[in-house]
Design an enzyme around this catalytic site. Structure first.
Site, PDB file in Angstrom:
ATOM      1  N   ASN A  11     -35.895  17.971  38.154  1.00  0.00           N
ATOM      2  CA  ASN A  11     -36.038  19.149  37.177  1.00  0.00           C
ATOM      3  C   ASN A  11     -35.155  18.698  36.087  1.00  0.00           C
ATOM      4  O   ASN A  11     -33.991  18.724  35.952  1.00  0.00           O
ATOM      5  CB  ASN A  11     -35.519  20.619  37.681  1.00  0.00           C
ATOM      6  CG  ASN A  11     -35.162  21.570  36.759  1.00  0.00           C
ATOM      7  OD1 ASN A  11     -35.867  21.465  35.495  1.00  0.00           O
ATOM      8  ND2 ASN A  11     -34.539  22.583  36.988  1.00  0.00           N
ATOM      9  N   LYS A  13     -34.762  20.095  33.276  1.00  0.00           N
ATOM     10  CA  LYS A  13     -34.154  21.044  32.463  1.00  0.00           C
ATOM     11  C   LYS A  13     -34.417  20.813  30.978  1.00  0.00           C
ATOM     12  O   LYS A  13     -35.568  20.309  30.580  1.00  0.00           O
ATOM     13  CB  LYS A  13     -32.676  21.330  32.671  1.00  0.00           C
ATOM     14  CG  LYS A  13     -32.448  21.380  34.257  1.00  0.00           C
ATOM     15  CD  LYS A  13     -31.036  21.794  34.435  1.00  0.00           C
ATOM     16  CE  LYS A  13     -30.647  21.724  35.864  1.00  0.00           C
ATOM     17  NZ  LYS A  13     -29.687  22.584  36.326  1.00  0.00           N
ATOM     18  N   HIS A  97     -36.074  30.201  38.846  1.00  0.00           N
ATOM     19  CA  HIS A  97     -34.820  29.062  38.542  1.00  0.00           C
ATOM     20  C   HIS A  97     -33.544  29.982  38.350  1.00  0.00           C
ATOM     21  O   HIS A  97     -33.650  31.117  37.534  1.00  0.00           O
ATOM     22  CB  HIS A  97     -34.995  28.064  37.747  1.00  0.00           C
ATOM     23  CG  HIS A  97     -33.977  27.051  37.932  1.00  0.00           C
ATOM     24  ND1 HIS A  97     -32.611  27.181  37.481  1.00  0.00           N
ATOM     25  CD2 HIS A  97     -33.986  25.641  38.558  1.00  0.00           C
ATOM     26  CE1 HIS A  97     -31.903  26.122  37.733  1.00  0.00           C
ATOM     27  NE2 HIS A  97     -32.590  25.289  38.308  1.00  0.00           N
ATOM     28  N   GLU A  99     -31.402  29.586  36.491  1.00  0.00           N
ATOM     29  CA  GLU A  99     -30.958  29.812  34.968  1.00  0.00           C
ATOM     30  C   GLU A  99     -31.748  30.549  34.355  1.00  0.00           C
ATOM     31  O   GLU A  99     -31.637  31.321  33.244  1.00  0.00           O
ATOM     32  CB  GLU A  99     -30.967  28.290  34.670  1.00  0.00           C
ATOM     33  CG  GLU A  99     -29.917  27.391  35.029  1.00  0.00           C
ATOM     34  CD  GLU A  99     -30.022  25.877  35.019  1.00  0.00           C
ATOM     35  OE1 GLU A  99     -31.120  25.340  34.720  1.00  0.00           O
ATOM     36  OE2 GLU A  99     -29.249  25.246  35.666  1.00  0.00           O
ATOM     37  N   GLU A 169     -31.375  27.310  46.307  1.00  0.00           N
ATOM     38  CA  GLU A 169     -30.458  26.638  45.377  1.00  0.00           C
ATOM     39  C   GLU A 169     -29.288  27.729  45.303  1.00  0.00           C
ATOM     40  O   GLU A 169     -29.278  28.783  44.444  1.00  0.00           O
ATOM     41  CB  GLU A 169     -31.205  26.700  43.970  1.00  0.00           C
ATOM     42  CG  GLU A 169     -32.429  25.678  44.096  1.00  0.00           C
ATOM     43  CD  GLU A 169     -32.591  24.996  42.854  1.00  0.00           C
ATOM     44  OE1 GLU A 169     -32.696  23.930  42.535  1.00  0.00           O
ATOM     45  OE2 GLU A 169     -32.674  25.585  41.794  1.00  0.00           O
ATOM     46  N   GLY A 175     -25.575  22.260  39.187  1.00  0.00           N
ATOM     47  CA  GLY A 175     -24.886  21.676  38.080  1.00  0.00           C
ATOM     48  C   GLY A 175     -23.395  21.777  38.103  1.00  0.00           C
ATOM     49  O   GLY A 175     -22.905  21.405  37.272  1.00  0.00           O
ATOM     50  N   SER A 214     -26.628  20.227  43.009  1.00  0.00           N
ATOM     51  CA  SER A 214     -25.694  19.002  43.055  1.00  0.00           C
ATOM     52  C   SER A 214     -26.234  18.123  44.179  1.00  0.00           C
ATOM     53  O   SER A 214     -25.421  17.170  44.927  1.00  0.00           O
ATOM     54  CB  SER A 214     -24.508  19.184  43.135  1.00  0.00           C
ATOM     55  OG  SER A 214     -23.976  20.029  42.210  1.00  0.00           O
TER      56      SER A 214
HETATM   57  C1  PEP Z   1     -31.508  22.631  39.610  1.00  0.00           C
HETATM   58  O1  PEP Z   1     -31.551  22.472  38.346  1.00  0.00           O
HETATM   59  O2  PEP Z   1     -32.528  22.960  40.176  1.00  0.00           O
HETATM   60  C2  PEP Z   1     -30.268  21.804  40.183  1.00  0.00           C
HETATM   61  C3  PEP Z   1     -30.564  21.861  41.512  1.00  0.00           C
HETATM   62  O3  PEP Z   1     -29.517  21.234  39.447  1.00  0.00           O
HETATM   63  P1  PEP Z   1     -28.431  20.168  39.770  1.00  0.00           P
HETATM   64  O4  PEP Z   1     -28.987  19.180  40.923  1.00  0.00           O
HETATM   65  O5  PEP Z   1     -28.044  19.548  38.514  1.00  0.00           O
HETATM   66  O6  PEP Z   1     -27.230  20.887  40.591  1.00  0.00           O
END
Ligand code: PEP
Length: 256
Positions: A11, A13, A97, A99, A169, A175, A214
């Site tokens: 992803n 972003k 997601h 976010e 998630e 992040g 992460s």
């Molecule tokens: C994501 O954006 O779905 C995500 C898991 O980000 P990160 O790997 O940076 O934590």
């Protein structure tokens, strides 16, 4: 070992111009085009989606939308319909997601509508669920992710299973550099599998469950070795070809 084919999606972003996206995807294409035992996807910004899809045309790497609207057309300024993502070359779309939930007010009901619309448009969906840190600290993780799954599946039937991927998630791990331990992630994935069974019966065994939060080269192998973790949704570590390739390799290792 599960017979579910692992799925690893990057992803991106809000990162990368068209030319940066093409440079990254060209590296990935060179490194991963021959991978068949893991499904690999990238989710560029909307403006780069079509050029990226063209560049990946002769590969098995999937192009993924980061979001979509639930309506197909109309007076919805700034939105993108599922069929338009498909038209641009996407085969999957990420829905719900954290976010989007956090910064754009997406609700469980909205996620359900989007999932239905995307599947109807012929896309496969990656539906994201996850608890916040305070929900985890309060012992509310299962209640929260369970209700998110119930809501997302409200308009789906067992016939939709081939098009469904669920991404767990934890919001506190996205992040932040903090990752759920393999045991923590497996515990929630196992719970989610059970929840899906209640909704979809034996078909639930076919739903792939990604972990996201992460994930990086250093922790991917142990996470992906868990019995109910069928892949990864990767943010930051997907922005560099080498790191992303290592995560795909870890998913391949899980099949060995
Ligand atoms: C994501 O954006 O779905 C995500 C898991 O980000 P990160 O790997 O940076 O934590």
């Amino acid at each position: 070992m599960s017979t579910r084919k692992p799925i690893v999606v990057g992803n991106w972003k809000l990162h990368n111009t068209i030319s940066e996206s093409l440079a990254l995807v060209t590296e990935l294409k060179n490194q991963l085009a021959a991978v068949r035992d893991v499904e690999v996807g990238v989710a560029p910004v909307f403006t780069a989606l079509h050029p990226v899809a063209k560049r990946l045309e002769d590969t098995a790497i999937q192009v993924v939308g980061q979001n979509c609207h639930h309506e197909e057309r109309g007076a919805f300024t700034g939105e993108v319909a599922p069929s338009l993502l498909a038209d641009a070359g996407a085969s999957y779309v990420i829905i719900g997601h954290s976010e989007r939930r956090q910064h754009f007010g997406e609700t469980d009901e909205g996620v359900a509508r989007k999932a239905r619309a995307a599947l109807d448009a012929g896309l496969r969906v990656i539906v994201c669920v996850g608890e916040t840190e305070s929900e985890r600290d309060a012992g509310e993780t299962e209640r929260r992710v369970g209700s998110q799954v119930d809501a997302a599946l409200a308009q789906l039937t067992p016939d939709d299973v081939p098009g469904l991927v669920l991404a767990y998630e934890p919001v506190w791990a996205i992040g932040t550099g903090r990752t759920a331990t393999p045991a923590q992630a497996q515990e929630v994935h196992s719970f989610l599998r059970g929840r899906l069974e209640g909704k979809l019966g034996s078909q639930a065994a076919g739903v792939r469950l990604q972990y996201g939060g992460s994930v990086k080269a250093e922790n991917a192998e142990e996470l992906l070795a868990q019995p109910d973790i069928d892949g990864a949704l990767v943010g930051g570590a997907s922005l560099k070809a080498e790191g992303f390739r290592a995560i795909v390799k870890a998913a391949q290792g899980d099949r060995a």
